[in-house]
Design a protein around this motif. Structure first.
Motif, PDB file in Angstrom:
ATOM      1  N   HIS A  94      18.197   4.884  11.223  1.00  0.00           N
ATOM      2  CA  HIS A  94      19.267   3.824  10.797  1.00  0.00           C
ATOM      3  C   HIS A  94      19.397   3.512   9.520  1.00  0.00           C
ATOM      4  CE1 HIS A  94      18.947   3.081  15.331  1.00  0.00           C
ATOM      5  NE2 HIS A  94      17.709   3.163  15.263  1.00  0.00           N
ATOM      6  N   SER A  95      18.519   4.201   8.690  1.00  0.00           N
ATOM      7  CA  SER A  95      18.549   3.891   6.962  1.00  0.00           C
ATOM      8  C   SER A  95      19.504   4.647   6.418  1.00  0.00           C
ATOM      9  CB  SER A  95      17.050   4.275   6.613  1.00  0.00           C
ATOM     10  OG  SER A  95      17.141   5.693   6.699  1.00  0.00           O
ATOM     11  N   THR A  96      19.910   4.068   5.201  1.00  0.00           N
ATOM     12  CA  THR A  96      20.947   4.818   4.333  1.00  0.00           C
ATOM     13  C   THR A  96      20.299   5.544   3.210  1.00  0.00           C
ATOM     14  OG1 THR A  96      20.797   2.873   2.740  1.00  0.00           O
ATOM     15  CG2 THR A  96      22.228   2.792   4.896  1.00  0.00           C
ATOM     16  N   HIS A  97      21.225   6.295   2.653  1.00  0.00           N
ATOM     17  CA  HIS A  97      20.483   7.275   1.361  1.00  0.00           C
ATOM     18  C   HIS A  97      19.769   6.081   0.383  1.00  0.00           C
ATOM     19  CE1 HIS A  97      21.650  10.998   2.924  1.00  0.00           C
ATOM     20  NE2 HIS A  97      23.124  10.690   3.058  1.00  0.00           N
ATOM     21  N   ALA A  98      20.562   5.044   0.194  1.00  0.00           N
ATOM     22  CA  ALA A  98      20.020   4.166  -0.857  1.00  0.00           C
ATOM     23  C   ALA A  98      18.575   3.600  -0.414  1.00  0.00           C
ATOM     24  CB  ALA A  98      20.769   2.901  -0.991  1.00  0.00           C
ATOM     25  N   THR A  99      18.477   3.274   0.893  1.00  0.00           N
ATOM     26  CA  THR A  99      17.126   2.903   1.303  1.00  0.00           C
ATOM     27  C   THR A  99      16.196   3.915   1.229  1.00  0.00           C
ATOM     28  OG1 THR A  99      18.240   1.406   3.127  1.00  0.00           O
ATOM     29  CG2 THR A  99      16.039   1.958   3.240  1.00  0.00           C
ATOM     30  N   GLN A 100      16.521   5.062   1.480  1.00  0.00           N
ATOM     31  CA  GLN A 100      15.514   6.243   1.193  1.00  0.00           C
ATOM     32  C   GLN A 100      15.195   6.471  -0.100  1.00  0.00           C
ATOM     33  OE1 GLN A 100      17.193   9.562   3.366  1.00  0.00           O
ATOM     34  NE2 GLN A 100      17.670   8.284   5.249  1.00  0.00           N
ATOM     35  N   ALA A 101      15.993   6.269  -1.125  1.00  0.00           N
ATOM     36  CA  ALA A 101      15.819   6.692  -2.460  1.00  0.00           C
ATOM     37  C   ALA A 101      14.673   5.425  -3.027  1.00  0.00           C
ATOM     38  CB  ALA A 101      17.039   6.616  -3.154  1.00  0.00           C
ATOM     39  N   ALA A 102      14.650   4.244  -2.573  1.00  0.00           N
ATOM     40  CA  ALA A 102      13.948   3.352  -2.601  1.00  0.00           C
ATOM     41  C   ALA A 102      12.366   3.385  -2.258  1.00  0.00           C
ATOM     42  CB  ALA A 102      14.339   1.804  -2.282  1.00  0.00           C
ATOM     43  N   LEU A 103      12.215   4.804  -1.601  1.00  0.00           N
ATOM     44  CA  LEU A 103      11.219   4.931  -1.040  1.00  0.00           C
ATOM     45  C   LEU A 103      10.641   6.277  -1.428  1.00  0.00           C
ATOM     46  CD1 LEU A 103      11.727   3.817   2.720  1.00  0.00           C
ATOM     47  CD2 LEU A 103      10.495   2.708   0.989  1.00  0.00           C
ATOM     48  N   PRO A 104      10.258   6.500  -2.679  1.00  0.00           N
ATOM     49  CA  PRO A 104       9.845   7.789  -3.412  1.00  0.00           C
ATOM     50  C   PRO A 104       8.557   8.314  -2.756  1.00  0.00           C
ATOM     51  CG  PRO A 104       9.158   5.962  -4.761  1.00  0.00           C
ATOM     52  CD  PRO A 104      10.008   5.240  -3.721  1.00  0.00           C
ATOM     53  N   LEU A 105       7.995   7.771  -1.828  1.00  0.00           N
ATOM     54  CA  LEU A 105       6.587   8.542  -1.064  1.00  0.00           C
ATOM     55  C   LEU A 105       6.720   8.392   0.338  1.00  0.00           C
ATOM     56  CD1 LEU A 105       3.775   7.012  -3.532  1.00  0.00           C
ATOM     57  CD2 LEU A 105       4.927   9.131  -3.576  1.00  0.00           C
ATOM     58  N   LEU A 106       8.103   8.476   0.819  1.00  0.00           N
ATOM     59  CA  LEU A 106       8.358   8.203   2.064  1.00  0.00           C
ATOM     60  C   LEU A 106       7.621   9.301   3.075  1.00  0.00           C
ATOM     61  CD1 LEU A 106      10.457   6.785   4.050  1.00  0.00           C
ATOM     62  CD2 LEU A 106      11.895   9.068   3.700  1.00  0.00           C
ATOM     63  N   GLY A 107       6.694   8.965   3.834  1.00  0.00           N
ATOM     64  CA  GLY A 107       6.017   9.749   4.856  1.00  0.00           C
ATOM     65  C   GLY A 107       4.773  10.446   4.175  1.00  0.00           C
ATOM     66  N   VAL A 108       4.434  10.339   2.990  1.00  0.00           N
ATOM     67  CA  VAL A 108       3.498  10.826   2.250  1.00  0.00           C
ATOM     68  C   VAL A 108       2.118  10.492   2.578  1.00  0.00           C
ATOM     69  CG1 VAL A 108       2.415  11.368   0.035  1.00  0.00           C
ATOM     70  CG2 VAL A 108       4.777  11.455   0.330  1.00  0.00           C
ATOM     71  N   PRO A 109       1.129  11.149   2.988  1.00  0.00           N
ATOM     72  CA  PRO A 109      -0.077  10.630   3.698  1.00  0.00           C
ATOM     73  C   PRO A 109      -1.122  10.610   2.066  1.00  0.00           C
ATOM     74  CG  PRO A 109       0.448  12.611   4.840  1.00  0.00           C
ATOM     75  CD  PRO A 109       1.430  12.363   3.775  1.00  0.00           C
ATOM     76  N   PHE A 110      -1.619   9.620   2.187  1.00  0.00           N
ATOM     77  CA  PHE A 110      -2.638   9.188   1.069  1.00  0.00           C
ATOM     78  C   PHE A 110      -4.024   8.388   1.622  1.00  0.00           C
ATOM     79  CE2 PHE A 110      -0.901   4.903   1.773  1.00  0.00           C
ATOM     80  CZ  PHE A 110      -1.947   4.146   1.009  1.00  0.00           C
ATOM     81  N   ALA A 111      -4.956   8.477   0.809  1.00  0.00           N
ATOM     82  CA  ALA A 111      -6.276   7.945   1.204  1.00  0.00           C
ATOM     83  C   ALA A 111      -6.857   7.238  -0.097  1.00  0.00           C
ATOM     84  CB  ALA A 111      -7.166   8.962   1.529  1.00  0.00           C
TER      85      ALA A 111
END
Length: 475
Positions: A66-83
């Protein structure tokens, strides 16, 4: 894409999730499988948060529909695992800070602020990481959790105190981690594990929601396997505390100054010098060779640069560290001394006995040293120095030969980082291969306060030229 997802950098992972080439759930599952495959040998993690990570990944995947390209662009680490180093608060688990004593503490009720910021940028927390007890050490040979092993040679140290943070990136367990750096605790493991690490300017990133070591010296920052990932993480971490919060008295409340857009500007026109004297005398040939390779690639001046008062600055940092740490842990030293690691306990006890007049004098020395360094940085945009005196040593090493001097290893892995963090300068540690026959070794790119952008621009030049790389260990 033929390579496994865990071998990709964070930027590539985020782009693939946004393009629906892979789901966040698949990325997290791949990361968790890599951890399961490798961590019995590396011992980088103290907690694996599988349930939390998979639940967040599922929410991200559902939201993408349901997201837009603009929403995704605001999430530069979308789905990236970190610790994160286990001195960051993580909701639902105790903040151990590498200790036995804190195991009796109540679980954190909220994530630390920087953990929240990475997740706000789309990243997914998958675990907490091994470290030296209370961040006091440079080897992560933790007697409570076990030693953290260097992924490039499992018989060697990962460095510390953020050893798990460096090892997890080098092992391909996650592409980004968070660590802390008081006297070198990001730059030492970055050097020994062969990854990129950033110690920002003192006060740049708020420390809210992290276990303190030395409040007048503590920095927090990211580690990654590419310069772009380091910049993306750093940009996501930036910014003042919330209005009215001010729970970190050391936070500069400085606005966000993005560095990722500047990475392609190169190093042309930058005035770059190589620190000599103390920094050459306290480095083995392999460390000096790494600096020479970086200097040549960046076109640094040939004449070595002297940093006045550097030895006095390091001495001041040692004294301030011991005194503040002793004061912080005084109650537990009185009531639970046997529960500390012996080396940490003895240093904390010594610090608790330091006269206040000595601390005041050390702070005055620190001030004079900072002014002397500022005068040098008025003439240079970047200064180069080794990050560690040598490459990673075997686990259990007590002493080492440094150009004919027999020195204790644990305090002296920070010989070259401590004088820089003492005065809060921003530093990017970049990994160089080939100076040592089989192991990486780091070089510090040191800038004036608030000029992290210059250090990262130079790091990007070195990475593009193949001088500095952070390959995943084969294990």
């Amino acid at each position: 894409m033929t390579a496994p997802w865990w071998q990709q950098d964070a930027a590539g992972m985020a782009q693939a999730v946004a393009a629906r080439d892979v789901t966040a759930t698949a990325l997290v599952a791949d990361c968790l499988a890599r951890i399961a495959q490798t961590d019995a040998r590396v011992n980088a993690l103290t907690a694996v948060l599988s349930e939390r990570a998979l639940a967040r990944a599922a929410r991200i995947d559902a939201g993408l529909a349901h997201s837009t390209h603009a929403t995704q662009a605001a999430l530069p680490l979308l789905g990236v695992p970190f610790a994160v180093k286990n001195l960051f608060d993580v909701e639902g688990i105790a903040t151990l800070a590498g200790s036995k004593i804190e195991r009796g503490s109540a679980p954190a009720t909220a994530d630390g602020l920087l953990v929240q910021r990475l997740e706000a940028a789309g990243a997914i927390l998958v675990g907490a990481l091994n470290m030296d007890e209370y961040a006091y050490g440079f080897t992560t040979e933790n007697s409570h959790e076990g030693a953290c092993h260097n992924p490039h040679d499992l018989a060697r140290i990962a460095g510390g105190s953020s050893g798990g943070s460096g090892a997890a990136v080098a092992a391909g367990q996650v592409p980004i981690t968070l660590g802390s750096d008081t006297n070198g605790s990001i730059r030492v493991p970055a050097s020994l594990c062969g990854v990129f690490g950033l110690k920002p300017t003192f006060g740049r990133l708020p420390r809210t929601g992290s276990f303190p070591f030395i409040s007048s010296l503590d920095h927090l920052g990211p580690m990654a396997r590419s310069v772009r990932d380091l910049a993306l993480a750093y940009d996501a971490l930036q910014g003042p505390e919330a209005p009215g919060a001010h729970t970190d008295a050391g936070c500069a409340q400085r606005p966000v100054e993005p560095v990722a857009p500047t990475l392609g500007q190169g190093s042309a026109g930058l005035r770059i010098g190589v620190l000599g004297g103390y920094f050459a005398d306290n480095a083995l040939p392999e460390a000096r060779a790494a600096v020479a390779r970086v200097a040549q690639a960046l076109g640094a001046e040939a004449e070595p640069v002297e940093l006045p008062l550097v030895e006095a600055g390091r001495a001041a940092a040692f004294l301030i560290t011991n005194a503040e740490a002793g004061a912080l842990h005084l109650d537990n030293l009185r009531m639970r001394a046997a529960d500390f690691e012996p080396l940490s306990r003895d240093r904390f006890l010594a610090g608790a006995l330091i006269p206040a007049a000595w601390v005041a004098r050390a702070q005055r020395v620190r001030g004079r040293y900072a002014r002397a360094a500022a005068a040098v940085l008025a003439r240079y945009d970047l200064l180069l120095a080794p990050a560690t005196p040598c490459a990673a040593t075997p686990i259990g090493t007590e002493r080492f030969d440094l150009n004919g001097r027999d020195l204790p290893l644990r305090p002296n892995m920070g010989l070259l980082t401590q004088p820089i963090s003492c005065i809060g300068l921003p530093v990017c540690s970049v990994p160089v291969w080939g100076a040592h026959p089989n192991l990486p070794i780091g070089v510090q790119l040191i800038a004036a306060p608030w000029r992290e952008d210059l250090a990262l621009r130079a790091a990007a030049v070195l990475e593009a030229a193949g001088i500095c790389q952070a390959p995943v260990a084969s294990l």
